[in-house]
Write an enzyme that holds these catalytic residues in place. Structure first.
Site, mmCIF file in Angstrom:
data_model
loop_
_atom_site.group_PDB
_atom_site.id
_atom_site.type_symbol
_atom_site.label_atom_id
_atom_site.label_comp_id
_atom_site.label_asym_id
_atom_site.label_seq_id
_atom_site.Cartn_x
_atom_site.Cartn_y
_atom_site.Cartn_z
ATOM 1 N N ASP A 143 3.855 2.535 -4.289
ATOM 2 C CA ASP A 143 2.828 2.878 -5.259
ATOM 3 C C ASP A 143 2.905 1.835 -6.371
ATOM 4 O O ASP A 143 3.997 1.582 -6.907
ATOM 5 C CB ASP A 143 3.106 4.283 -5.809
ATOM 6 C CG ASP A 143 1.989 4.819 -6.685
ATOM 7 O OD1 ASP A 143 1.442 4.049 -7.497
ATOM 8 O OD2 ASP A 143 1.677 6.024 -6.581
ATOM 9 N N LYS A 171 -10.446 -0.554 -16.068
ATOM 10 C CA LYS A 171 -11.031 -1.725 -15.419
ATOM 11 C C LYS A 171 -11.463 -2.774 -16.447
ATOM 12 O O LYS A 171 -11.385 -3.979 -16.186
ATOM 13 C CB LYS A 171 -12.212 -1.306 -14.551
ATOM 14 C CG LYS A 171 -11.809 -0.527 -13.296
ATOM 15 C CD LYS A 171 -10.908 -1.343 -12.391
ATOM 16 C CE LYS A 171 -10.734 -0.712 -11.023
ATOM 17 N NZ LYS A 171 -9.828 -1.495 -10.139
ATOM 18 N N ASN A 191 -5.808 -5.424 -6.007
ATOM 19 C CA ASN A 191 -6.932 -4.621 -5.526
ATOM 20 C C ASN A 191 -6.703 -3.113 -5.673
ATOM 21 O O ASN A 191 -7.664 -2.349 -5.759
ATOM 22 C CB ASN A 191 -7.202 -4.963 -4.051
ATOM 23 C CG ASN A 191 -8.148 -3.998 -3.397
ATOM 24 O OD1 ASN A 191 -9.343 -3.997 -3.676
ATOM 25 N ND2 ASN A 191 -7.630 -3.149 -2.519
ATOM 26 N N ASP A 216 0.855 -1.193 0.000
ATOM 27 C CA ASP A 216 0.000 0.000 0.000
ATOM 28 C C ASP A 216 0.890 1.242 0.000
ATOM 29 O O ASP A 216 1.985 1.230 0.563
ATOM 30 C CB ASP A 216 -0.901 -0.002 1.239
ATOM 31 C CG ASP A 216 -2.126 0.880 1.080
ATOM 32 O OD1 ASP A 216 -3.241 0.331 1.001
ATOM 33 O OD2 ASP A 216 -1.979 2.115 1.030
ATOM 34 N N TYR A 240 -11.329 5.414 -16.144
ATOM 35 C CA TYR A 240 -11.462 4.356 -15.133
ATOM 36 C C TYR A 240 -12.182 3.137 -15.708
ATOM 37 O O TYR A 240 -11.741 1.992 -15.524
ATOM 38 C CB TYR A 240 -12.224 4.913 -13.938
ATOM 39 C CG TYR A 240 -12.498 3.932 -12.822
ATOM 40 C CD1 TYR A 240 -11.484 3.529 -11.955
ATOM 41 C CD2 TYR A 240 -13.778 3.433 -12.614
ATOM 42 C CE1 TYR A 240 -11.737 2.642 -10.915
ATOM 43 C CE2 TYR A 240 -14.038 2.546 -11.580
ATOM 44 C CZ TYR A 240 -13.024 2.161 -10.735
ATOM 45 O OH TYR A 240 -13.272 1.279 -9.703
#
Length: 249
Positions: free
Chosen positions: A63, A164, A90, A37, A160
């Site tokens: 990152d 995805k 994730n 994270d 986005y």
């Protein structure tokens, strides 16, 4: 017996919300947890929760857009635990993360780069790093977290939605390549999920009034895919029926 006893799982974006819940669920099933994270405080906090459960945990502050950094974190974790068995890609988010939501016609190049790199290229970087371990062991699970935005689009989030959707394509193509090594590659596409404790009650078809999705709903789906060895190349939509359509009018 715990489902994932002694398995090692890398969870990107594991410090909060969906990633946090996945980490806790896997820890309760006996897995060694690797939290990757960019937020050190969140990573430290979830690590303490995992240790309280009694599971082993390693954190790496990075990152996912930084190939060298994420590779270093994952390889160091593999040295500690012996290998990497499961990867959950994730980490992600829309331009809202940097306050740049806008119509696509007005989107800045830097914003497009941020969204594509965070959601798609970051998953590719992490996947390339774990694959040698899984191929060597002829066993592994890769689970990508996409979104219903990939299936039906989302206003002000063209970049986005595209990123995805790319994850779903990556899932299917990679599953074809690595099935020979007994590696299952799947995808989970959440609908509106509570974040930071705030429930988003967008349309669902569950119950008389419906309910907003919870991180636990996604964690349960991810655990299901991680614990099986035959399903591969699939996109599991977990949205309370939101993408079914308008229903009765």
């Amino acid at each position: 017996m715990k489902k994932l006893s002694e398995s090692t799982v890398v969870i990107t974006g594991g410090g909060k919300n969906i990633g946090r819940e996945i980490a806790l669920r896997f820890a309760k099933e006996g897995a060694n947890i690797v939290i990757l994270d960019y937020n050190a405080d969140c990573a430290e906090k979830i690590a303490q929760e995992i240790e309280a459960i009694g599971a082993m945990v390693e954190i790496g502050v990075a990152d996912v857009r930084d190939y060298n950094k994420v590779s270093s974190v994952i390889n160091n974790a593999a040295k500690r635990f012996g290998t990497i068995d499961i990867l959950v890609n994730n980490a992600g988010g829309s331009a809202a993360l940097i306050g740049k939501l806008t119509r696509f016609a007005n989107a800045e190049k830097e914003t497009l780069d941020f969204v594509i790199d965070t959601n798609l290229k970051g998953a590719m970087y992490c996947t390339q790093t774990v694959l040698p371990y899984m191929i060597k062991n002829k066993l592994g699970k890769i689970i990508n977290i996409s979104s219903i935005a990939a299936v039906c689009g989302l206003y002000d989030r063209v970049d986005y939605s595209a990123a995805k959707a790319g994850l779903i394509g990556m899932t299917k193509a990679l599953a074809m390549e690595v099935g020979i090594y007994n590696i299952c590659v799947n995808c989970v596409s959440p609908g509106a999920i509570a974040r930071d404790g705030v429930v988003n009650e967008h349309m669902t078809y569950l119950g008389e009034t419906g309910r907003g999705g919870l991180p636990q709903d996604i964690a349960q789906a991810v655990l299901f895919l991680a614990a099986q060895d035959y399903i591969t190349g699939q996109n599991l939509i977990v949205d309370g029926g939101r993408t079914l359509g308008p229903g009765h009018i």
